[in-house]
Structure formats: C-alpha cells, structure tokens
Write a protein that holds these residues in place. Structure first.
Motif, PDB file in Angstrom:
ATOM      1  N   PRO A  80       0.852  -1.192   0.000  1.00 45.65           N
ATOM      2  CA  PRO A  80       0.000   0.000   0.000  1.00 45.65           C
ATOM      3  C   PRO A  80       0.889   1.243   0.000  1.00 45.65           C
ATOM      4  CG  PRO A  80       0.204  -0.824   2.222  1.00 45.65           C
ATOM      5  CD  PRO A  80       0.942  -1.805   1.326  1.00 45.65           C
ATOM      6  N   PRO A  81       0.319   2.433  -0.149  1.00 42.87           N
ATOM      7  CA  PRO A  81       1.137   3.643  -0.028  1.00 42.87           C
ATOM      8  C   PRO A  81       1.904   3.658   1.290  1.00 42.87           C
ATOM      9  CG  PRO A  81      -1.031   4.179  -0.890  1.00 42.87           C
ATOM     10  CD  PRO A  81      -1.088   2.738  -0.489  1.00 42.87           C
ATOM     11  N   ALA A  82       3.033   4.334   1.292  1.00 42.25           N
ATOM     12  CA  ALA A  82       3.898   4.362   2.472  1.00 42.25           C
ATOM     13  C   ALA A  82       3.175   4.871   3.718  1.00 42.25           C
ATOM     14  CB  ALA A  82       5.125   5.227   2.184  1.00 42.25           C
ATOM     15  N   CYS A  83       2.234   5.790   3.528  1.00 44.73           N
ATOM     16  CA  CYS A  83       1.519   6.355   4.667  1.00 44.73           C
ATOM     17  C   CYS A  83       0.710   5.302   5.414  1.00 44.73           C
ATOM     18  CB  CYS A  83       0.621   7.501   4.219  1.00 44.73           C
ATOM     19  SG  CYS A  83      -0.656   7.012   3.018  1.00 44.73           S
ATOM     20  N   TRP A  84       0.250   4.256   4.707  1.00 42.48           N
ATOM     21  CA  TRP A  84      -0.586   3.217   5.318  1.00 42.48           C
ATOM     22  C   TRP A  84       0.220   2.045   5.854  1.00 42.48           C
ATOM     23  CZ3 TRP A  84      -5.295   4.069   6.799  1.00 42.48           C
ATOM     24  CH2 TRP A  84      -6.075   5.018   6.131  1.00 42.48           C
ATOM     25  N   ARG A  85       1.452   1.897   5.435  1.00 43.02           N
ATOM     26  CA  ARG A  85       2.215   0.695   5.812  1.00 43.02           C
ATOM     27  C   ARG A  85       2.375   0.536   7.318  1.00 43.02           C
ATOM     28  NH1 ARG A  85       6.688   1.843   1.227  1.00 43.02           N
ATOM     29  NH2 ARG A  85       5.188   1.823  -0.519  1.00 43.02           N
ATOM     30  N   PRO A  86       2.689   1.602   8.078  1.00 42.65           N
ATOM     31  CA  PRO A  86       2.839   1.396   9.525  1.00 42.65           C
ATOM     32  C   PRO A  86       1.593   0.818  10.175  1.00 42.65           C
ATOM     33  CG  PRO A  86       3.758   3.512   8.887  1.00 42.65           C
ATOM     34  CD  PRO A  86       3.024   2.989   7.691  1.00 42.65           C
ATOM     35  N   LEU A  87       0.422   1.296   9.800  1.00 43.67           N
ATOM     36  CA  LEU A  87      -0.805   0.803  10.421  1.00 43.67           C
ATOM     37  C   LEU A  87      -1.004  -0.686  10.124  1.00 43.67           C
ATOM     38  CD1 LEU A  87      -3.384   1.353  12.008  1.00 43.67           C
ATOM     39  CD2 LEU A  87      -4.487   2.021   9.863  1.00 43.67           C
ATOM     40  N   PHE A  88      -0.773  -1.093   8.883  1.00 44.05           N
ATOM     41  CA  PHE A  88      -0.954  -2.502   8.550  1.00 44.05           C
ATOM     42  C   PHE A  88       0.147  -3.374   9.165  1.00 44.05           C
ATOM     43  CE2 PHE A  88      -3.681  -0.595   5.348  1.00 44.05           C
ATOM     44  CZ  PHE A  88      -4.762  -1.465   5.347  1.00 44.05           C
ATOM     45  N   GLU A  89       1.346  -2.838   9.291  1.00 47.02           N
ATOM     46  CA  GLU A  89       2.440  -3.609   9.870  1.00 47.02           C
ATOM     47  C   GLU A  89       2.281  -3.801  11.379  1.00 47.02           C
ATOM     48  OE1 GLU A  89       5.986  -1.558   8.751  1.00 47.02           O
ATOM     49  OE2 GLU A  89       5.696  -1.915   6.607  1.00 47.02           O
ATOM     50  N   TYR A  90       1.750  -2.790  12.063  1.00 48.74           N
ATOM     51  CA  TYR A  90       1.637  -2.825  13.524  1.00 48.74           C
ATOM     52  C   TYR A  90       0.237  -3.232  13.995  1.00 48.74           C
ATOM     53  CZ  TYR A  90       6.133  -0.474  14.290  1.00 48.74           C
ATOM     54  OH  TYR A  90       7.467  -0.160  14.345  1.00 48.74           O
ATOM     55  N   ARG A  91      -0.643  -3.602  13.097  1.00 49.38           N
ATOM     56  CA  ARG A  91      -2.064  -3.768  13.428  1.00 49.38           C
ATOM     57  C   ARG A  91      -2.316  -4.763  14.563  1.00 49.38           C
ATOM     58  NH1 ARG A  91      -4.566  -6.104   7.895  1.00 49.38           N
ATOM     59  NH2 ARG A  91      -6.516  -5.904   9.091  1.00 49.38           N
ATOM     60  N   ARG A  92      -1.398  -5.695  14.802  1.00 45.71           N
ATOM     61  CA  ARG A  92      -1.585  -6.689  15.865  1.00 45.71           C
ATOM     62  C   ARG A  92      -0.536  -6.568  16.968  1.00 45.71           C
ATOM     63  NH1 ARG A  92      -2.644  -9.128  10.987  1.00 45.71           N
ATOM     64  NH2 ARG A  92      -4.793  -9.824  10.719  1.00 45.71           N
ATOM     65  N   HIS A  93       0.160  -5.435  16.999  1.00 42.08           N
ATOM     66  CA  HIS A  93       1.211  -5.257  18.014  1.00 42.08           C
ATOM     67  C   HIS A  93       0.567  -5.061  19.387  1.00 42.08           C
ATOM     68  CE1 HIS A  93       4.724  -3.888  20.140  1.00 42.08           C
ATOM     69  NE2 HIS A  93       5.472  -3.990  19.054  1.00 42.08           N
ATOM     70  N   PRO A  94       0.935  -5.887  20.368  1.00 40.65           N
ATOM     71  CA  PRO A  94       0.282  -5.785  21.686  1.00 40.65           C
ATOM     72  C   PRO A  94       0.660  -4.535  22.477  1.00 40.65           C
ATOM     73  CG  PRO A  94       2.104  -7.354  21.749  1.00 40.65           C
ATOM     74  CD  PRO A  94       1.921  -6.983  20.311  1.00 40.65           C
TER      75      PRO A  94
END
Length: 224
Positions: A80-94
């Motif tokens: 996805p665009p770079a702006c969205w990558r952190p959210l998708f990468e961290y989406r399950r981070h406790p």
C-alpha cells in the motif's frame, strides 16, 4: 453510479470489513471510527446540509476509496502507499493502544489521501479546487467528529493517562487542524502540477513518505 450512491457503496464496504476483522485489530479500530464519520456524512447529505450535494458526495467517496484501495493492496499482497504501511504492519502489536491505531489511520488518510481526493474530484466533476473549498471545509469539520469520537471512546482513563506517560506526548504531537490545512495546500500544489506529471508524482511520493514517518511515530509501542 451517482456520487451519493458511491458514498453508500463505500459505507457498505466498510461495514463488511467490520464484520470480518476482529475488533482489536488495529486497522479495524480505524475502520470503525471512519465508518461512523462516513455514515454521518451520508446523513448530512440526505438532510440537505451541503449546498452542493453532488460535490460533497463525490469528494467523500473519492476520499474513502483511497483508504479502501490501501486495504485491497494489502489483501492482494501488494504494497500500500507508504503512509498506510505502519498501520498494517503494527495492526496486531500488543504494545500499541487503540487510540494510536486510530490516529495513525487518520494521519495516513489526511496526510496523503485527502489532497489526492480533492484532485480526483476535480477531474471527475470538471472543477477546480476553488470550486470544492466550501465542501472541503464542511467535510473537514465532520472529520473533527472522528477525532472527538476517538478521544471519547479510545482514550485511556485519567488513572492511566499521566503526564509522564509516553502516550500523552504522542497525542500532543499531532494536530488534525494542521493536517487539514496542509492537505488543502498540497491539493493546490498537485493541481498546479497536473500538467507536469513527473513533478506531481515526486511531490506525492514525498508527501506519502512524510505521512508514513509520522505514522510510525504515532505507533510507537507504549503499553506498559
């Protein structure tokens, strides 16, 4: 499909996503608060709150489709665009709290997608940005509801949110109002560069990267 029907369509898609993602998924957290605001926009459209209903609906639909395109990219194993990558990468981070997921989504959506949605709408309706300014600010005012909802529903209680808590500093480092102002300025730049696609794309990429960097900061794990 007319613009109002397109708003209904994106609402339907976000409701479907809500039904398949677990509620503690970071992207689901953003999806829920964004769905609430989009439903509010639809209610305002139906109630005649916008002077130019067609333009407001088109802008809202173009805006939402940018987020849904990022979801589709991830589902299709594309970046996805770079702006969205952190959210998708961290989406399950406790270690990341729900309010951080929500703000990171807003940052991506406003810091990158909103300016592009203005340009998309201008092309779709054969308008110029000045024609959309009133609707831009009205939709932007409704986005404030999103931030307010986040703070009401997702903020930790006062016993957890202390002055020394890193989350306090993270939440104070990002401003929705400044992000909206920057998005409008970026839309004007992109519109002026529309006949110079190489420069327009370079500007977009840099805007995307900047929003992605802010998103990573907002998602700094700080759960104790």
């Amino acid at each position: 499909m007319d613009a109002v029907a397109e708003v209904d369509a994106v609402i339907g898609r976000m409701r479907t996503l809500r039904s398949v993602w677990p509620p503690d998924d970071g992207v689901a957290v953003f999806n829920q608060v964004y769905l609430t605001v989009t439903e509010t926009v639809a209610e305002h459209l139906a109630g005649g709150a916008f002077a130019d209903r067609r333009t407001a609906a088109a802008l809202d639909a173009c805006f939402a489709r940018r987020y849904l395109s990022a979801v589709d990219a991830v589902d299709d194993c594309r970046r996805p665009p770079a702006c969205w990558r952190p959210l998708f990468e961290y989406r399950r981070h406790p270690g990341v709290r729900p309010v951080q997921f929500a703000l990171a989504g807003i940052n991506a959506h406003i810091g990158h997608d909103l300016a592009l949605a203005v340009v998309d709408t201008c092309h779709a309706l054969d308008r110029v940005p000045a024609d959309l300014e009133g609707e831009f600010h009205q939709v932007g005012d409704l986005l404030v509801l999103l931030e307010e909802r986040i703070r009401e529903d997702l903020m930790p209680g006062p016993d957890l949110l202390e002055i020394a808590d890193p989350l306090t500093h993270l939440l104070g480092s990002w401003s929705l109002e400044r992000a909206r102002e920057a998005a409008w300025s970026a839309a004007l730049v992109l519109w002026r560069l529309r006949d110079v696609p190489v420069l327009a794309e370079e500007f977009r990429v840099r805007m995307d990267a900047g929003a992605g960097l802010v998103g990573r900061c907002l998602l700094t794990p700080c759960r104790r």
